[in-house]
Design an enzyme around this catalytic site. Structure first.
Site, PDB file in Angstrom:
ATOM      1  N   GLU A   1     -25.207 -34.089   1.525  1.00  0.00           N
ATOM      2  CA  GLU A   1     -25.733 -33.319   2.658  1.00  0.00           C
ATOM      3  C   GLU A   1     -27.159 -32.861   2.346  1.00  0.00           C
ATOM      4  O   GLU A   1     -28.082 -33.045   3.145  1.00  0.00           O
ATOM      5  CB  GLU A   1     -24.826 -32.117   2.910  1.00  0.00           C
ATOM      6  CG  GLU A   1     -25.306 -31.201   4.023  1.00  0.00           C
ATOM      7  CD  GLU A   1     -24.494 -29.920   4.105  1.00  0.00           C
ATOM      8  OE1 GLU A   1     -24.555 -29.258   5.157  1.00  0.00           O
ATOM      9  OE2 GLU A   1     -23.816 -29.551   3.111  1.00  0.00           O
ATOM     10  N   HIS A   2     -27.333 -32.229   1.185  1.00  0.00           N
ATOM     11  CA  HIS A   2     -28.654 -31.802   0.711  1.00  0.00           C
ATOM     12  C   HIS A   2     -28.922 -32.484  -0.624  1.00  0.00           C
ATOM     13  O   HIS A   2     -28.098 -32.388  -1.533  1.00  0.00           O
ATOM     14  CB  HIS A   2     -28.702 -30.285   0.472  1.00  0.00           C
ATOM     15  CG  HIS A   2     -28.191 -29.456   1.605  1.00  0.00           C
ATOM     16  ND1 HIS A   2     -26.895 -28.973   1.653  1.00  0.00           N
ATOM     17  CD2 HIS A   2     -28.813 -28.988   2.723  1.00  0.00           C
ATOM     18  CE1 HIS A   2     -26.734 -28.251   2.753  1.00  0.00           C
ATOM     19  NE2 HIS A   2     -27.881 -28.253   3.418  1.00  0.00           N
TER      20      HIS A   2
ATOM     21  N   HIS B   1     -19.288 -64.202  36.379  1.00  0.00           N
ATOM     22  CA  HIS B   1     -20.581 -63.638  35.980  1.00  0.00           C
ATOM     23  C   HIS B   1     -21.714 -64.527  36.478  1.00  0.00           C
ATOM     24  O   HIS B   1     -22.717 -64.055  37.030  1.00  0.00           O
ATOM     25  CB  HIS B   1     -20.658 -63.500  34.461  1.00  0.00           C
ATOM     26  CG  HIS B   1     -19.951 -62.312  33.901  1.00  0.00           C
ATOM     27  ND1 HIS B   1     -18.606 -62.125  34.057  1.00  0.00           N
ATOM     28  CD2 HIS B   1     -20.414 -61.252  33.185  1.00  0.00           C
ATOM     29  CE1 HIS B   1     -18.251 -61.007  33.455  1.00  0.00           C
ATOM     30  NE2 HIS B   1     -19.341 -60.444  32.918  1.00  0.00           N
TER      31      HIS B   1
ATOM     32  N   HIS C   1     -21.400 -20.527  -0.680  1.00  0.00           N
ATOM     33  CA  HIS C   1     -20.893 -20.681   0.680  1.00  0.00           C
ATOM     34  C   HIS C   1     -19.379 -20.608   0.746  1.00  0.00           C
ATOM     35  O   HIS C   1     -18.815 -20.008   1.657  1.00  0.00           O
ATOM     36  CB  HIS C   1     -21.330 -22.031   1.256  1.00  0.00           C
ATOM     37  CG  HIS C   1     -22.687 -22.028   1.878  1.00  0.00           C
ATOM     38  ND1 HIS C   1     -22.963 -21.422   3.072  1.00  0.00           N
ATOM     39  CD2 HIS C   1     -23.857 -22.577   1.466  1.00  0.00           C
ATOM     40  CE1 HIS C   1     -24.234 -21.589   3.382  1.00  0.00           C
ATOM     41  NE2 HIS C   1     -24.799 -22.279   2.415  1.00  0.00           N
TER      42      HIS C   1
ATOM     43  N   GLN D   1     -25.684 -23.056  -3.154  1.00  0.00           N
ATOM     44  CA  GLN D   1     -24.727 -23.705  -2.260  1.00  0.00           C
ATOM     45  C   GLN D   1     -23.294 -23.348  -2.616  1.00  0.00           C
ATOM     46  O   GLN D   1     -22.429 -23.282  -1.747  1.00  0.00           O
ATOM     47  CB  GLN D   1     -24.919 -25.214  -2.303  1.00  0.00           C
ATOM     48  CG  GLN D   1     -26.245 -25.674  -1.702  1.00  0.00           C
ATOM     49  CD  GLN D   1     -26.448 -25.184  -0.287  1.00  0.00           C
ATOM     50  OE1 GLN D   1     -25.704 -25.543   0.626  1.00  0.00           O
ATOM     51  NE2 GLN D   1     -27.471 -24.353  -0.083  1.00  0.00           N
TER      52      GLN D   1
ATOM     53  N   ASP E   1     -32.495 -24.295   4.751  1.00  0.00           N
ATOM     54  CA  ASP E   1     -31.462 -23.540   5.451  1.00  0.00           C
ATOM     55  C   ASP E   1     -32.051 -22.593   6.486  1.00  0.00           C
ATOM     56  O   ASP E   1     -31.400 -22.260   7.474  1.00  0.00           O
ATOM     57  CB  ASP E   1     -30.630 -22.733   4.449  1.00  0.00           C
ATOM     58  CG  ASP E   1     -29.604 -23.588   3.715  1.00  0.00           C
ATOM     59  OD1 ASP E   1     -29.321 -24.701   4.192  1.00  0.00           O
ATOM     60  OD2 ASP E   1     -29.098 -23.137   2.675  1.00  0.00           O
TER      61      ASP E   1
END
Length: 440
Positions: free
Chosen positions: A332-333, A425, A265, A262, A366
């Site tokens: 996230e992961h 109403h 990235h 990761q 992924d």
């Protein structure tokens, strides 16, 4: 190469106090918002001309049109490496299996005799999907955006990806090939905030969309925030994150490799190991050195990511404390590399996606697990989900009551309307019964 945070010995704080102790990348969307505002409004007023100007300014390319010609999609697929094509086809096949099972069925509930509420699920009419094209090319993101939209039944799908100077102003050919494989023929060479604005406002080439999804850089995230309320968005995706909850049974070679996977990235990517084993922490730290040295993107991405404030090895007293930490972090992961990993995974509350045991690394998700890799970042997993078929569906309630069923409940409606000082109403029901409340 990577810092340590020692949370052993003292009772862990609760809520925000614990989150504040954990590493996180700085990602100031609010500051970026002011910079994307004029870009978005320029696209609003000048349309394609503005997109062409920003392609020249930001991407260094000269465009005559933004929409990618159909022939370019066909050519990209024909020239695609057969091995890459086979891998993409398998990724698509697996994603379809998972996402097809996410479809929701219409359901009717009889509330009372003569009174029903039906919930039907309707796809959004048109979506704009974004595939990044900065430091890396992401045909996998094309798959992860297109497949759930198609399985949801979205009729009109358009995709944007930044123009590339080395490919004559077209998006990367692998992006185009992935679109062709998926049957997406409306593709635009547009990136950043201007691409989101194109989908939000529409241009002479591109009809406006109801929703925009897909990961991107901070400018894409800021543009999504700018258009929140005008269009639907999935999430303001920030830098990617991996957290690993591990004990002494974990293999340090695996853990180090996954952290690096990761980190490659982006220099802002977060790599976090949470463990109750100081021995594992030492072994992982030792293992990082040779693995980093043997790979690519070392100086511009991996080393800054691992050394950054967003990455750390977090030491805890035991796995109970570790579970508390990863739930506070909301990765996230999240990988679980412990003895009885499935049992620990079942107890996790906050994560975009959970990867169980040594044979389910994040890299599998992924590309080819069948799961979706467009996931919440920045701790948003505590309240948001990853991209799915549901992201593209709207639930609509259909209320169907007979006269008798309405009469039976009218006195309750009138009572509640008057309690809220909204007598009209109640009058809307009284009018149907000669201004008398049935049963009274």
């Amino acid at each position: 190469m990577i810092s340590r945070i020692d949370l052993r010995g003292d009772a862990l704080p609760e809520g925000g106090a614990l989150r504040d102790l954990l590493p996180r990348a700085e990602f100031d969307v609010e500051a970026a918002l002011e910079k994307v505002r004029p870009i978005c409004e320029d696209v609003h007023h000048r349309g394609t001309a503005a997109l062409i100007e920003y392609a020249r300014k930001f991407d260094g390319v000269e465009l005559t049109q933004v929409r990618v010609p159909a022939q370019a999609l066909k050519d990209a697929l024909e020239r695609l490496d057969p091995a890459v094509r086979a891998a993409l086809e398998e990724s698509i096949r697996r994603a379809r299996i998972v996402h097809r099972n996410q479809r929701r069925a219409e359901h009717t509930t009889q509330v009372v005799p003569g009174g029903t509420v039906t919930e039907k699920w309707v796809p959004v009419e048109r979506v704009g999907l974004y595939a990044p094209g900065g430091r890396s090319v992401y045909p996998s993101s094309v798959v992860m955006n297109v497949v759930p939209a198609q399985e949801a039944g979205v009729e009109s799908i358009a995709l944007a990806s930044p123009p590339q100077k080395e490919f004559d102003g077209l998006p990367h050919p692998t992006i185009l090939a992935a679109c062709a494989l998926l049957g997406v023929d409306e593709v635009y060479a547009a990136g950043g905030a201007q691409a989101v604005a194109m989908f939000a406002y529409g241009t002479d080439e591109c009809a406006p969309a109801n929703m925009v999804t897909g990961p991107g850089n901070i400018w894409v995230a800021a543009a999504k925030r700018y258009f929140t309320g005008k269009i639907g968005i999935d999430t303001e995706a920030g830098p990617t994150e991996i957290a690993v909850l591990a004990d002494s049974t974990a293999d340090p070679v695996h853990v180090a490799a996954d952290l690096i996977s990761q980190a490659e990235h982006d220099p802002l990517a977060a790599a976090v190991l949470v463990t109750d084993s100081a021995e594992l922490a030492d072994a992982v730290e030792k293992e990082l050195e040779p693995q980093v040295a043997a790979t690519k993107h070392v100086e511009d991405r991996i080393k800054p990511a691992l050394a950054g404030k967003q990455s750390a090895i977090v030491l805890v007293d035991d796995l109970e404390a570790g579970l508390k930490v990863v739930d506070a972090y909301g990765a996230e992961h999240l990988e679980i590399q412990t003895a009885d990993a499935a049992a620990w995974a079942a107890r996790v509350r906050n994560a975009g996606a959970i990867f169980v045991g040594p044979w389910a690394p994040v890299s599998l998700g992924d590309y080819c697990a069948g799961s979706n890799h467009v996931l919440p970042t920045g701790g948003c997993a505590c309240h948001s989900s990853g991209l799915s078929v549901q992201s593209f569906l709207r639930g609509i309630h259909i209320v169907d009551y007979t006269r008798d069923a309405l009469a039976e409940v009218t006195h309750h409606v009138v009572t509640l309307a008057e309690a809220e000082d909204l007598p009209a109403h109640g009058a809307a029901l009284k009018a149907r019964f000669g201004w008398k409340v049935p049963g009274q």
